[in-house]
Design a protein around this motif. Sequence first.
Motif, short mmCIF file in Angstrom:
data_model
loop_
_atom_site.label_atom_id
_atom_site.label_comp_id
_atom_site.label_asym_id
_atom_site.label_seq_id
_atom_site.Cartn_x
_atom_site.Cartn_y
_atom_site.Cartn_z
N CYS A 168 0.84 -1.19 0.00
CA CYS A 168 0.00 0.00 0.00
C CYS A 168 0.88 1.24 0.00
CB CYS A 168 -0.89 0.02 1.23
SG CYS A 168 -2.01 -1.37 1.33
N CYS A 169 0.45 2.27 -0.68
CA CYS A 169 1.15 3.57 -0.69
C CYS A 169 2.63 3.43 -1.07
CB CYS A 169 1.03 4.26 0.66
SG CYS A 169 -0.66 4.75 1.05
N ASN A 170 2.92 2.56 -2.01
CA ASN A 170 4.29 2.35 -2.51
C ASN A 170 5.27 1.87 -1.44
OD1 ASN A 170 3.57 3.11 -5.13
ND2 ASN A 170 3.87 5.26 -4.64
N PRO A 230 -0.71 11.96 -2.97
CA PRO A 230 0.76 11.92 -2.94
C PRO A 230 1.34 12.53 -1.66
CG PRO A 230 -0.01 12.69 -5.08
CD PRO A 230 -1.21 12.60 -4.18
N LEU A 231 0.72 13.57 -1.12
CA LEU A 231 1.22 14.18 0.10
C LEU A 231 1.07 13.22 1.28
CD1 LEU A 231 2.39 16.62 1.54
CD2 LEU A 231 0.07 17.50 1.81
N LEU A 270 3.64 9.52 5.10
CA LEU A 270 3.66 8.17 5.65
C LEU A 270 5.04 7.54 5.47
CD1 LEU A 270 2.11 5.84 6.93
CD2 LEU A 270 1.40 5.16 4.64
N GLN A 271 5.61 7.65 4.27
CA GLN A 271 6.92 7.06 4.03
C GLN A 271 8.02 7.75 4.83
OE1 GLN A 271 7.94 6.40 -0.03
NE2 GLN A 271 6.19 5.07 -0.37
N SER A 272 7.93 9.07 5.00
CA SER A 272 8.96 9.77 5.79
C SER A 272 8.85 9.43 7.27
CB SER A 272 8.87 11.28 5.57
OG SER A 272 7.69 11.80 6.14
N THR A 273 7.65 9.03 7.73
CA THR A 273 7.47 8.63 9.11
C THR A 273 8.00 7.21 9.34
OG1 THR A 273 5.50 10.01 9.29
CG2 THR A 273 5.76 8.27 10.93
#
Length: 47
Positions: A5-7, A35-36, A41-44
């Motif tokens: 999910c979400c790349n 995208p934001l 999410l990925q930076s967290t």
Amino acid sequence: MFQGCCNINSEVFLSLPCILGTSGVIEMVRLEEDPLVQEKLQSTIFP
């Protein structure tokens, strides 16, 4: 598990909203494909 999910291609376990039935999880509520939201999410998860 949030993989796919979400790349996100790693094994990540998050508390996510879902629909429960008598035998367990019936459906996972999908997060917005903004995208934001994905970037935050990925930076967290992967600082």
